[in-house]
Motif scaffolding. Structure first.
Motif, mmCIF file in Angstrom:
data_model
loop_
_atom_site.group_PDB
_atom_site.id
_atom_site.type_symbol
_atom_site.label_atom_id
_atom_site.label_comp_id
_atom_site.label_asym_id
_atom_site.label_seq_id
_atom_site.Cartn_x
_atom_site.Cartn_y
_atom_site.Cartn_z
ATOM 1 N N UNK A 1 -0.465 15.618 -5.198
ATOM 2 C CA UNK A 1 0.478 16.575 -5.093
ATOM 3 C C UNK A 1 1.189 17.232 -3.873
ATOM 4 N N UNK A 2 1.211 16.484 -2.805
ATOM 5 C CA UNK A 2 1.704 16.735 -1.498
ATOM 6 C C UNK A 2 2.485 15.579 -1.092
ATOM 7 N N UNK A 3 3.803 15.805 -1.026
ATOM 8 C CA UNK A 3 4.679 14.783 -0.467
ATOM 9 C C UNK A 3 4.510 14.759 0.926
ATOM 10 N N UNK A 4 4.107 15.891 1.639
ATOM 11 C CA UNK A 4 3.852 15.904 3.108
ATOM 12 C C UNK A 4 2.646 15.912 3.743
ATOM 13 N N UNK B 1 0.812 -1.254 -0.115
ATOM 14 C CA UNK B 1 0.024 -0.022 0.020
ATOM 15 C C UNK B 1 0.937 1.279 0.006
ATOM 16 N N UNK B 2 1.101 1.966 -1.134
ATOM 17 C CA UNK B 2 2.034 2.860 -1.204
ATOM 18 C C UNK B 2 1.392 4.367 -1.414
ATOM 19 N N UNK B 3 2.151 5.107 -0.959
ATOM 20 C CA UNK B 3 1.568 6.695 -1.095
ATOM 21 C C UNK B 3 1.601 7.031 -2.532
ATOM 22 N N UNK B 4 0.745 8.140 -2.799
ATOM 23 C CA UNK B 4 0.684 8.360 -4.266
ATOM 24 C C UNK B 4 0.704 9.893 -4.462
ATOM 25 N N UNK B 5 1.884 10.651 -4.217
ATOM 26 C CA UNK B 5 1.749 12.200 -4.251
ATOM 27 C C UNK B 5 1.957 12.623 -5.674
#
Length: 469
Positions: free
Chosen positions: A175-178, A75-79
């Motif tokens: 669009x937000x890495x944070x 389950x990976x982040x998708x920025x």
């Protein structure tokens, strides 16, 4: 004036995965070059460095998976849109290298099936569907209440494939890495289904979900390029007036004030647009006890709600859920008007029916532009930059504003301007055992639903922790 689709289109067919290890090997071989050439001006900035933390966790998991002991889902982040390439680099290069260093034996390929949004092939081209299929991708229609083809395929792969599966639980880029967007429950649901399917087949593998965070940053903080892009946006929007008072302020404070000024100007212009031409009313937002930027966010959310409501009324869609949910449902409604499953052969239609179908498609595409503008800002908050006034967060915010203006000017979103070379840090979290949770709630529908909800929330917390570490 946006450039609309002006004719009806064939239905969006399901693209079945046809995993080809040879295609994967070629992709992996050229991956550093592919990442680097994305620095061309008409494409997003390229990635020149990718590192990973805790990659040994994945190496051990692949070893156990290949030994038939476990099944797992990444389950990976998708920025950002670059995430599939970053994940491919992690699995094809970093994990095998760590495995060799730690003496962990792995068989080729160290890869995963993955789910991707079917609409990607619309703006990128049919070649992307062909490539993703050969790399093990499963297309999903995000707005459909139940995309049976995608769910059945992914469920079968999770249980029976020779490689794991990867899914972005946020459902799309923000669009937000944070910042982690609200998660969809599909990943948790898939985990519980996998345990059930294994139990029915009398198999003993343990099922895990592995949280993976991806964070991007610029190799060199691109302050000059941010200033340049902001100046371009100010000029393109027609913003004129008093200059920002720069006395005693550093560059971060000055840029932030310019962003706020531009944001207020754009919101005011869009409010007037919807007031004049769509007959919407915007009452004054009471500013008592809230800050200026919180007031701006309230106006932005009201504007987003207005844009979505106009589109929902056209498509006769009930507003349900958060902004992301509403955008997904409107996307599907628009596609149903454009990519017609109910027309067997477009070219055999008589001129009258073809003309009406084209009319419907053209107007549907134009109506969807309202949704696209709202979609650009679903992750924007009042304090994202203030929490950490880094060049990365400034760049992310200004680029979202660029997206919005570009959609209004051109409809077809052009490649973002390059602000500089980027690097990625991928962090692998601790595995979450789905099997243990399933054992607690099996046989009880209410407990099952609660288990899915709890797992989704725990996964959200894990991803948030990974991006803050």
């Amino acid at each position: 004036m946006p450039k609309s689709i002006n004719s009806t289109q064939p239905p969006l067919k399901f693209i079945p995965p046809r995993f080809n290890p040879l295609i994967l090997k070629v992709m992996s071989l050229f991956l550093p070059f592919i990442l680097r050439v994305r620095t061309r001006p008409w494409l997003p900035a390229g990635i020149v460095k990718i590192e990973a933390q805790n990659a040994e966790v994945l190496a051990k998991l692949y070893h156990e998976f290949q030994g038939g002991k476990i099944r797992f889902l990444i389950a990976f982040r998708h920025p950002e849109v670059e995430d599939p390439l970053s994940m491919l680099y992690l699995l094809s290069r970093i994990v095998p290298q760590v495995a060799r260093e730690k003496g962990i034996s792995l068989q080729y390929p160290v890869h995963s099936h993955f789910m991707y949004e079917r609409g990607m092939t619309l703006w990128a081209g049919n070649w992307l569907g062909w490539l993703f299929s050969r790399c093990g991708g499963v297309p999903v229609r995000r707005g459909r209440k139940v995309d049976r083809n995608a769910i059945q395929m992914a469920r079968n792969l999770f249980v029976n494939a020779k490689i794991p599966i990867a899914i972005a639980p946020e459902g799309g880029t923000n669009g937000h890495s944070g910042m982690v967007s609200p998660l969809e429950p599909g990943v948790a649901q898939m985990g519980f289904w996998c345990v059930e399917d294994l139990q029915k087949a009398n198999r003993t593998e343990t099922v895990f979900i592995i949280p993976v965070a991806i964070k991007y940053s610029y190799v060199i903080p691109p302050w000059q390029k941010i200033d340049w892009l902001l100046s371009k946006l100010e000029a393109d929007s027609g913003l004129v007036g008093a200059e920002i008072n720069q006395s005693g302020k550093n560059k971060e404070e000055i840029l932030y004030q310019r962003i706020l000024r531009l944001a207020e100007y754009l919101i005011t212009e869009m409010e007037e647009f919807y007031r004049r031409f769509y007959h919407q009313e915007f009452t004054e937002v009471i500013s008592q006890d809230i800050s200026a930027n919180e007031l701006l966010i309230n106006r932005l959310h009201r504007l987003m709600d207005t844009a979505l409501t106009i589109t929902e009324k056209y498509f006769n869609v009930q507003p349900q859920g958060n902004f992301i949910d509403r955008c997904r449902r409107l996307e599907e409604a628009g596609w149903n008007y454009i990519y017609r499953d109910d027309i067997k052969d477009i070219h055999s239609l008589p001129p009258l029916k073809r003309g009406l179908a084209d009319w419907v498609a053209e107007e549907a595409d134009l109506r969807m532009q309202h949704m696209r503008i709202a979609e650009s800002f679903v992750a924007v908050t009042a304090n994202y930059i203030q929490e950490k006034p880094t060049a990365d967060r400034f760049a992310e915010t200004v680029l979202l504003m660029f997206d919005m203006l570009s959609r209004i000017k051109d409809s077809t979103l052009p490649g973002r301007p390059r602000l500089g070379l980027k690097q990625a840090m991928i962090t692998v979290g601790e595995p979450i055992s789905v099997t243990e949770r399933w054992q607690v709630c099996q046989g009880n529908k209410q407990a099952f639903r609660q288990g899915v909800s709890d797992l989704t929330q725990d996964l959200f917390v894990a991803l948030e922790r990974l991006i803050k570490d």
